[in-house]
Design an enzyme around this catalytic site. Structure first.
Site, short mmCIF file in Angstrom:
data_model
loop_
_atom_site.label_atom_id
_atom_site.label_comp_id
_atom_site.label_asym_id
_atom_site.label_seq_id
_atom_site.Cartn_x
_atom_site.Cartn_y
_atom_site.Cartn_z
N LYS A 156 -3.97 -3.13 1.54
CA LYS A 156 -3.68 -2.51 0.24
C LYS A 156 -4.73 -1.47 -0.12
CE LYS A 156 -2.97 -3.72 -4.65
NZ LYS A 156 -4.14 -3.34 -5.41
N ARG B 187 -15.07 1.99 -15.13
CA ARG B 187 -14.10 2.07 -16.23
C ARG B 187 -14.94 2.08 -17.50
NH1 ARG B 187 -11.63 -1.61 -12.93
NH2 ARG B 187 -12.23 -3.31 -14.30
N TYR C 49 -9.11 -3.20 -20.80
CA TYR C 49 -9.39 -3.52 -19.38
C TYR C 49 -8.12 -3.32 -18.54
CZ TYR C 49 -9.31 -6.76 -15.42
OH TYR C 49 -9.11 -7.32 -14.18
N GLN D 259 -4.25 -12.19 -2.29
CA GLN D 259 -4.99 -10.93 -2.09
C GLN D 259 -6.46 -11.24 -1.86
OE1 GLN D 259 -7.06 -9.56 -4.99
NE2 GLN D 259 -7.98 -8.20 -3.45
N THR E 67 -7.41 -5.98 0.31
CA THR E 67 -7.59 -4.76 -0.49
C THR E 67 -8.80 -4.00 0.02
OG1 THR E 67 -6.56 -5.77 -2.41
CG2 THR E 67 -8.00 -3.88 -2.83
N HIS F 13 -5.19 1.75 -6.53
CA HIS F 13 -5.67 0.70 -7.42
C HIS F 13 -5.27 0.99 -8.88
CE1 HIS F 13 -8.45 -2.76 -6.50
NE2 HIS F 13 -8.37 -2.90 -7.79
N TYR G 64 -10.40 -10.00 -1.39
CA TYR G 64 -11.53 -9.06 -1.43
C TYR G 64 -12.56 -9.62 -0.47
CZ TYR G 64 -10.14 -6.59 -5.76
OH TYR G 64 -9.51 -5.82 -6.70
N ARG H 41 -7.77 3.11 -10.88
CA ARG H 41 -8.96 2.39 -11.36
C ARG H 41 -10.14 2.57 -10.42
NH1 ARG H 41 -7.15 -1.51 -15.10
NH2 ARG H 41 -8.62 -3.17 -14.61
N SER I 179 -4.60 -12.69 -7.12
CA SER I 179 -5.85 -11.97 -6.82
C SER I 179 -6.98 -12.93 -6.46
CB SER I 179 -6.24 -11.17 -8.07
OG SER I 179 -7.57 -10.74 -7.99
C1 LIG Z 1 -5.97 -5.24 -14.94
C2 LIG Z 1 -5.83 -4.94 -13.48
C3 LIG Z 1 -6.51 -5.74 -12.57
C4 LIG Z 1 -6.37 -5.49 -11.19
N1 LIG Z 1 -6.96 -6.32 -10.30
C5 LIG Z 1 -6.75 -6.16 -8.97
C6 LIG Z 1 -7.24 -7.10 -8.04
O1 LIG Z 1 -7.87 -8.10 -8.40
N2 LIG Z 1 -6.99 -6.88 -6.73
C7 LIG Z 1 -6.29 -5.79 -6.28
O2 LIG Z 1 -6.10 -5.62 -5.08
N3 LIG Z 1 -5.78 -4.89 -7.16
C8 LIG Z 1 -5.98 -5.06 -8.49
N4 LIG Z 1 -5.44 -4.19 -9.37
C9 LIG Z 1 -4.58 -3.10 -8.89
C10 LIG Z 1 -3.11 -3.56 -8.85
O3 LIG Z 1 -2.88 -4.52 -7.86
C11 LIG Z 1 -2.18 -2.36 -8.57
O4 LIG Z 1 -2.62 -1.68 -7.42
C12 LIG Z 1 -2.09 -1.38 -9.74
O5 LIG Z 1 -2.13 -2.06 -10.97
C13 LIG Z 1 -0.82 -0.57 -9.65
O6 LIG Z 1 -0.74 0.36 -10.69
P1 LIG Z 1 0.07 0.10 -12.08
O7 LIG Z 1 -0.80 -0.80 -12.90
O8 LIG Z 1 0.19 1.45 -12.64
O9 LIG Z 1 1.39 -0.56 -11.71
C14 LIG Z 1 -5.57 -4.41 -10.75
C15 LIG Z 1 -4.90 -3.60 -11.69
C16 LIG Z 1 -5.02 -3.87 -13.04
C17 LIG Z 1 -4.26 -3.02 -14.01
#
Ligand SMILES: Cc1cc2nc3c(=O)[nH]c(=O)nc-3n(C[C@H](O)[C@H](O)[C@H](O)COP(=O)(O)O)c2cc1C
Length: 381
Positions: free
Chosen positions: A251, A165, A25, A128, A156, A275, A130, A278, A107
């Site tokens: 964001k 995913r 995940y 953050q 975000t 993101h 949503y 993702r 988050s």
């Molecule tokens: C496991 C996971 C959960 C995430 N959950 C959120 C989230 O709840 N809210 C959000 O704005 N971004 C979320 N993101 C995105 C991160 O804030 C961020 O943009 C991203 O991880 C940056 O890339 P990196 O993992 O390569 O550093 C998530 C990323 C990951 C890896």
């Protein structure tokens, strides 16, 4: 492994200590993961300019983020379900960030709630948001962040619908994680993780305790799909701006036109982000998008950067291309999965040390002086 001196080392340990469905995940991206890979490969393609015979006996990493002091130009990005990577993961991470002196962002879909983190850290943190279908609930979340003294609200905007995913779907990722015949052996061999999660405060989304009916039987992806509002527009951003008294960050911006719109609506900062690969697979890498967005914003608000940051070198590349600071996602989650709070602290130390050495070898002493001249002219951007 005895010597841990890179984020990759922490990733290897986390992979051994965290159940497969949780590790995948956090580690993976959407669809064929083209954007996930591009975030890394485009950062790697950028080269520094080596400079010599300059007095580099001491380096300075402090640089404010949105006017707030920070001991290095890095913030902890929001990650959902951090509390399943390690029990009370949000609290452990917030404490490591506090002790290092950098911002922590919680988050919406965290396991520990806003109030849990406030109580456990007693240090201001970012929240953050949503935007959910139930705007009353969204508004209540904003009230709670304000009551907790959060100085920054981060909205975000890159997830009106969820990118698939594939691993999560195949692994049957659920909230809370379920013990099944298929994963029993895997979970049975991760006693540290089981112990940390059993000792944790919660097994559900702490901020959404009243909003989520009963997710025990619901997959996370289904729940997200049902709650997030695909009809969110710039008008919602304008309303949130009018409502929120503190700093507001948007964001998930990759496009210069969107960046200009966010500035026009009063954002104090934007985050160039996809993101972490993702969401839109096939989207441009964030390091490629960054210079165009910086040009479009033209200094009217702060530009932060995330996506693929795994080292101090990566952060300096982003700053050289105009970012005020970076955020990290996976890099700290690997530390958290490997060793809890100590692992996050170690990840931050590794990154800071890399930044110091890289500054010295590029003939620079102060991160506030970093500009494009830090990079090789032929740097592929
Ligand atoms: C496991 C996971 C959960 C995430 N959950 C959120 C989230 O709840 N809210 C959000 O704005 N971004 C979320 N993101 C995105 C991160 O804030 C961020 O943009 C991203 O991880 C940056 O890339 P990196 O993992 O390569 O550093 C998530 C990323 C990951 C890896």
């Amino acid at each position: 492994m005895t010597v841990i001196n890179s984020i990759a080392d922490l990733r290897e340990i986390a992979k051994r200590r965290v159940p497969k469905s949780i590790f995948e995940y956090l580690d993976h991206g959407s669809y064929d993961e083209h954007t996930l890979r591009a975030n890394r490969s485009d950062l790697d393609a950028i080269k520094f300019r080596q400079r010599v015979l300059i007095d580099v006996a001491r380096q300075q990493l402090t640089r404010p983020i949105l006017g707030m002091p920070a001991n290095m130009p890095l913030a902890i990005g929001p990650t959902g379900m951090c509390g399943f990577v390690h029990g009370d993961g949000e609290i452990h991470t917030a404490r490591a960030a506090r002790d290092f002196g950098i911002p922590f962002c919680l988050s919406t879909v965290s396991i520990c709630s806003i109030e849990d983190v406030k109580q456990a850290t007693n240090t201001p943190f970012w929240f953050q948001l949503y935007v959910m279908k139930d705007r009353g609930y969204t508004s209540a979340l904003i009230d709670r962040a304000e009551a907790a003294g959060c100085p920054v609200l981060m909205m975000t905007v890159d997830i009106p619908v969820s990118g698939l995913r594939r691993r999560d779907a195949k692994n049957g990722l659920s909230v809370p994680p379920k013990l099944t015949l298929r994963n029993a052996i895997d979970i049975g061999t991760k006693p540290r993780w089981v112990w940390s999660v059993l000792r944790g405060k919660r097994r559900h989304f702490g901020n959404l305790a009243d909003a989520v009916p009963d997710t025990a039987a619901t997959s996370f992806a289904q729940w997200v799909a049902s709650q997030f509002d695909a009809s969110v527009t710039w008008k919602d951003l304008a309303k949130i701006r009018a409502r929120w008294p503190g700093k507001l960050i948007v964001k998930g911006i990759l496009d210069p036109q969107d960046a200009r719109e966010a500035v026009a609506l009063g954002a104090d900062g934007i985050i160039v982000s996809n993101h972490g690969g993702r969401q839109l697979d096939g989207a441009v890498s964030t390091i490629r998008a960054l210079p165009r967005v910086v040009d479009a914003v033209a200094g009217r608000c702060e530009v932060l950067f995330d996506g693929g940051v795994r080292s101090g070198q990566d952060i300096l590349k982003a700053i050289a291309l105009g970012a005020n600071a970076a955020l990290t996602g996976r890099a700290y989650l690997y530390g958290l999965g490997a060793m809890g709070e100590a692992g996050v602290a170690l990840a931050l130390q590794i990154i800071a040390r890399e930044m110091q050495v890289t500054l010295a070898l590029t003939g620079c002493n102060d991160v506030r002086d970093v500009d494009r001249s830090l990079l090789d002219d032929e740097a592929a951007v």
